[in-house]
Scaffold this motif. Structure first.
Motif, short mmCIF file in Angstrom:
data_model
loop_
_atom_site.label_atom_id
_atom_site.label_comp_id
_atom_site.label_asym_id
_atom_site.label_seq_id
_atom_site.Cartn_x
_atom_site.Cartn_y
_atom_site.Cartn_z
N PHE A 252 0.86 -1.25 -0.01
CA PHE A 252 0.06 0.01 0.05
C PHE A 252 0.84 1.33 0.03
N SER A 253 2.01 1.15 0.87
CA SER A 253 2.99 2.20 0.66
C SER A 253 3.59 2.58 -0.45
N LEU A 254 3.85 1.36 -1.41
CA LEU A 254 4.34 1.81 -2.79
C LEU A 254 3.45 2.14 -3.82
N LEU A 255 2.01 1.84 -3.49
CA LEU A 255 0.92 2.24 -4.46
C LEU A 255 0.68 3.66 -4.13
N GLY A 256 0.71 4.03 -2.94
CA GLY A 256 0.44 5.53 -2.62
C GLY A 256 1.62 6.50 -3.21
N ALA A 257 2.92 5.86 -3.03
CA ALA A 257 3.91 6.67 -3.52
C ALA A 257 4.11 6.75 -5.18
N TYR A 258 3.68 5.87 -5.74
CA TYR A 258 3.36 5.79 -7.13
C TYR A 258 2.36 6.71 -7.47
N GLY A 259 1.12 6.73 -6.99
CA GLY A 259 0.08 7.58 -7.18
C GLY A 259 0.59 9.01 -7.18
N ALA A 260 1.33 9.44 -6.00
CA ALA A 260 1.55 10.76 -6.13
C ALA A 260 2.75 11.16 -6.73
N HIS A 261 3.80 10.37 -7.01
CA HIS A 261 4.75 10.75 -7.87
C HIS A 261 4.41 11.04 -9.40
N TYR A 262 3.45 10.24 -9.99
CA TYR A 262 3.13 10.18 -11.34
C TYR A 262 1.70 11.03 -11.37
N GLU A 263 1.39 11.25 -10.18
CA GLU A 263 -0.23 12.02 -10.06
C GLU A 263 -1.37 10.99 -10.91
N HIS A 264 -1.12 9.87 -10.49
CA HIS A 264 -1.99 9.09 -10.96
C HIS A 264 -3.27 8.86 -10.09
N LYS A 265 -4.38 9.13 -10.66
CA LYS A 265 -5.71 9.46 -9.78
C LYS A 265 -6.15 7.64 -9.51
N LEU A 266 -5.96 6.90 -10.40
CA LEU A 266 -6.66 5.59 -9.79
C LEU A 266 -5.60 5.01 -8.78
N ALA A 267 -4.63 5.05 -8.71
CA ALA A 267 -3.63 4.58 -7.76
C ALA A 267 -3.81 5.17 -6.67
N LEU A 268 -4.24 6.68 -6.62
CA LEU A 268 -4.51 7.40 -5.28
C LEU A 268 -5.88 7.02 -4.68
N VAL A 269 -6.83 6.45 -5.77
CA VAL A 269 -8.24 6.18 -4.98
C VAL A 269 -8.20 4.88 -4.46
N MET A 270 -7.10 3.83 -5.22
CA MET A 270 -7.20 2.78 -4.60
C MET A 270 -6.08 2.67 -3.25
N ILE B 279 -6.65 14.03 -4.24
CA ILE B 279 -7.40 13.48 -5.58
C ILE B 279 -8.46 14.94 -5.41
N HIS B 280 -8.79 15.64 -4.61
CA HIS B 280 -9.74 16.68 -4.74
C HIS B 280 -8.87 17.84 -5.45
N GLN B 281 -7.63 17.93 -5.25
CA GLN B 281 -6.94 19.01 -6.21
C GLN B 281 -6.96 18.39 -7.55
N MET B 282 -6.67 17.33 -7.70
CA MET B 282 -6.75 16.75 -9.37
C MET B 282 -8.23 17.05 -9.83
N GLN B 283 -9.29 16.91 -9.20
CA GLN B 283 -10.74 16.86 -9.40
C GLN B 283 -10.98 18.42 -9.75
N ASP B 284 -10.32 19.20 -8.96
CA ASP B 284 -10.76 20.71 -9.39
C ASP B 284 -9.84 21.16 -10.27
N ASP B 285 -8.71 20.65 -10.78
CA ASP B 285 -8.02 21.31 -11.74
C ASP B 285 -8.61 20.70 -13.11
N VAL B 286 -9.28 19.44 -13.16
CA VAL B 286 -9.85 18.88 -14.22
C VAL B 286 -11.20 19.81 -14.52
N THR B 287 -12.08 19.91 -13.45
CA THR B 287 -13.42 20.50 -13.70
C THR B 287 -13.30 22.17 -13.67
N LYS B 288 -12.27 22.92 -13.65
CA LYS B 288 -11.95 24.30 -13.22
C LYS B 288 -12.60 24.71 -14.89
N PRO B 289 -13.41 25.74 -14.79
CA PRO B 289 -13.95 26.28 -16.12
C PRO B 289 -12.85 27.09 -16.79
#
Length: 282
Positions: free
Chosen positions: A62-80, A227-237
């Motif tokens: 789980f720690s490796l999964l979190g580090a991967y999601g943060a480094h590559y900004e991978h939303k699915l990995a962060l959700v998992m 995850i919230h920051q990534m979601q705000d960046d995608v949905t920002k008009p």
């Protein structure tokens, strides 16, 4: 690509590094217990080792999964990672509370179970072998007293005075073969030592469970924020600036002096026909 705050990313990376170190420490603890164990007949010990290996492996994954999601900004990995920390945090909190509540009941149930095996010289051979191994390992004699063996005190109760100073006692007993005789045995019964080891084990379980639960809550907060920051960046008009074309743009405007020093009619129509010309013209 979504952007995560750099300070938050660094904090989350440090958190996952600490989380992975906890997982490695749990695995090392399991390996140490597996290497230095003194008997292979303890079922509880085997179950504990399996749980340590599983807990350490899952923590490291789980720690490796979190580090991967943060480094590559991978939303699915962060959700998992978020889902795993929620599930693991609830499980660890439940385990810690259950261990704290069940401690007194475990001691009482163990005492009742041991009493059903008395007297030890008439119990099953399987129970005798377990008690023999326990007495050698814990340097004790009998479950509650050496009298549990009645007149059949086994060799596993015998104490070497030179190796176990202060823990031996001399008792008299009647042997069917040799009559009245004395033996030097361990003075301490086994049940208090078993309860002591049980309390230490429960303390370890509670400490590890509550520590991992606290770390899971911290991981949930950090991962959900990213995850919230990534979601705000995608949905920002997207802001579009429109330029309105000029409808009226005269090429040559009159000067200030000309505008105010000239009659109004001369500014907009400098050559108007005279009244006489307008009506006297054929």
């Amino acid at each position: 690509m979504a952007k995560i705050n750099s300070r938050l990313k660094s904090l989350f990376t440090s958190y996952n590094l600490l989380f992975s170190m906890v997982g490695v420490l749990i695995l090392v603890l399991g390996l140490w217990n597996d290497t230095w164990r003194q008997t292979d007949t303890e079922l509880v010990r085997e179950i504990g080792l399996v749980l340590l290996y599983m807990l350490g492996s899952l923590t490291l994954i789980f720690s490796l999964l979190g580090a991967y999601g943060a480094h590559y900004e991978h939303k699915l990995a962060l959700v998992m990672f978020l889902v795993s920390t929620i599930t693991g945090g609830i499980a660890m909190l439940t385990t810690g509370v259950s261990a704290a509540v069940a401690r007194p009941q475990m001691v009482e149930q163990m005492e009742e179970m041991f009493k059903t095996a008395l007297p030890l010289d008439k119990t099953t051979q399987r129970n005798k072998n377990a008690v023999y191994s326990m007495q050698k390992t814990l340097q004790c004699c009998g479950l509650f007293s050496y009298n549990d063996w009645q007149n059949q005190i086994p060799e596993s109760c015998l104490c070497d005075v030179h190796k176990a100073v202060g823990s031996c006692t001399i008792v008299k007993h009647t042997s069917y073969s040799y009559g009245q005789m004395t033996k030097t045995i361990y003075s301490q019964p086994c049940f208090p030592s078993i309860v002591s080891y049980l309390n230490v084990g429960v303390d370890y379980i509670m400490g590890v469970s509550f520590t991992l639960a606290i770390m899971a809550v911290l991981g949930m907060a950090l991962s959900s924020t990213m995850i919230h920051q990534m979601q705000d960046d995608v949905t920002k008009p997207t802001t579009v600036v429109l330029k309105v074309p000029a409808v009226f743009s005269p090429k040559k405007l009159p000067k200030y002096q000309h505008l105010f020093n000239t009659p109004l009619a001369a500014v907009f129509s400098p050559k108007l026909p005279k009244y006489q010309e307008l009506f006297n013209t054929p």
